[in-house]
Enzyme design. Structure first.
Site, mmCIF file in Angstrom:
data_model
loop_
_atom_site.group_PDB
_atom_site.id
_atom_site.type_symbol
_atom_site.label_atom_id
_atom_site.label_comp_id
_atom_site.label_asym_id
_atom_site.label_seq_id
_atom_site.Cartn_x
_atom_site.Cartn_y
_atom_site.Cartn_z
ATOM 1 N N SER A 165 28.627 -55.359 -6.241
ATOM 2 C CA SER A 165 27.251 -55.880 -6.194
ATOM 3 C C SER A 165 26.700 -55.667 -4.788
ATOM 4 C CB SER A 165 27.268 -57.378 -6.514
ATOM 5 O OG SER A 165 26.017 -57.957 -6.221
ATOM 6 N N TYR B 295 30.878 -65.830 -5.401
ATOM 7 C CA TYR B 295 30.575 -64.574 -6.093
ATOM 8 C C TYR B 295 30.472 -63.430 -5.088
ATOM 9 C CZ TYR B 295 28.012 -61.089 -8.817
ATOM 10 O OH TYR B 295 27.620 -59.929 -9.425
#
Ligand SMILES: NC(=O)c1ccc[n+]([C@@H]2O[C@H](COP(=O)([O-])OP(=O)(O)OC[C@H]3O[C@@H](n4cnc5c(N)ncnc54)[C@H](OP(=O)(O)O)[C@@H]3O)[C@@H](O)[C@H]2O)c1
Length: 248
Positions: free
Chosen positions: A128, A141
């Site tokens: 990401s 995350y």
């Protein structure tokens, strides 16, 4: 579903056989049936919960005992929980680390030796843009996605002389339902949200060119590149501003 399904559809369209992995057997069976009949390929379904530490070995064993050789492993399954880290339930913390990091690393460890021996194939790790720095409101995350990026970078170098490619794809915000599932209100995000197909096209192109990291849109690439010109503190504050979760 989401980006994983988009990968399955694109590789099926290209005539590749597939092994699909997730927990929702019904969804996997429906997708497998559709892809078999539309493209005439073989599609196997492996229903597994990747938060179970033993699941990667069961997946590897399923392939081995059915004579399936995996050319490309797409490590895509992942989850998150939006909000301040100090409020995250401990069980959710364990699950995020187990799926986003441990399962991906175990799968890579299991399948990489066969790719290395064959001198072909490789791994696409779905990381990401959030893994390029800590993101306030997505602390754990973003840490798991940093892990994916650095693991991919090192593996890329370890196997590049053996004909094996390892890539980390680093998307921004994608319209898959992931944000809603993580409790991240999409209306607070200060960046465009784009489609899973964009991620898949960029990842496959980057994989075929044996890139280390791929940023699917020009904006993603600019945001990653611009970090070179600002302090770490500013990069982290900006990432929190774009995510829009922590208000201050
Ligand atoms: N959407 C975004 O904005 C975005 C941005 C950057 C990166 N990413 C990354 O892209 C990847 C895919 O995201 P997405 O947007 O496609 O999310 P998604 O729509 O929520 O799909 C997640 C997929 O992972 C599977 N999965 C989740 N937990 C699992 C478990 N314990 N065991 C087996 N499979 C599991 C889900 O299937 P089951 O529920 O059936 O198990 C589902 O197929 C993730 O790694 C995510 O971090 C997403």
């Amino acid at each position: 579903m989401g980006i994983g399904e988009a990968f399955a559809r694109e590789y099926a369209r290209r005539g590749n056989d597939l092994v699909l992995v997730a927990r929702s057997e019904d969804r996997l069976l429906v997708l497998a049936r559709e892809l078999r009949s539309r493209y005439g390929i073989s599609v196997q379904v492996c229903t597994e919960d990747l938060s179970d530490a033993a699941s990667p070995e069961r997946i590897y064993e399923h392939c081995r005992s059915n004579g399936i050789v995996i050319d490309i492993l797409v490590n895509c399954a992942g989850l998150s929980r939006a909000g301040e880290f100090r409020e995250m339930p401990l069980e959710k913390l364990e699950e995020i680390v187990a799926v986003n990091m441990l399962a991906s690393a175990r799968l890579a460890r299991l399948f990489l030796p066969d790719m290395n021996a064959a001198g072909s194939g490789g791994i696409i790790n779905v990381a990401s843009l959030g893994g390029m720095q800590g993101v306030p409101g997505l602390a754990l995350y973003s840490a798991t996605k940093s892990f994916m990026i650095t693991l991919s970078e090192a593996l890329h170098m370890e196997v590049k002389n053996h004909g094996v490619n390892v890539l980390a794809v680093c998307p921004g915000f994608i319209d898959t339902g992931f944000l809603e599932r993580t409790g991240h209100d999409a209306s607070v995000i200060r960046l465009p949200v784009y489609s899973a197909d964009k991620v898949v096209r960029a990842a496959i192109k980057g994989f075929e060119k044996n890139r280390i990291r791929v940023f699917p849109t020009l904006l993603d690439a600019l945001l990653a590149f611009s970090q070179r010109f600002v302090s770490r503190k500013v990069a982290i504050m900006l990432s929190g501003y774009f995510a829009g979760i922590v208000k201050r």
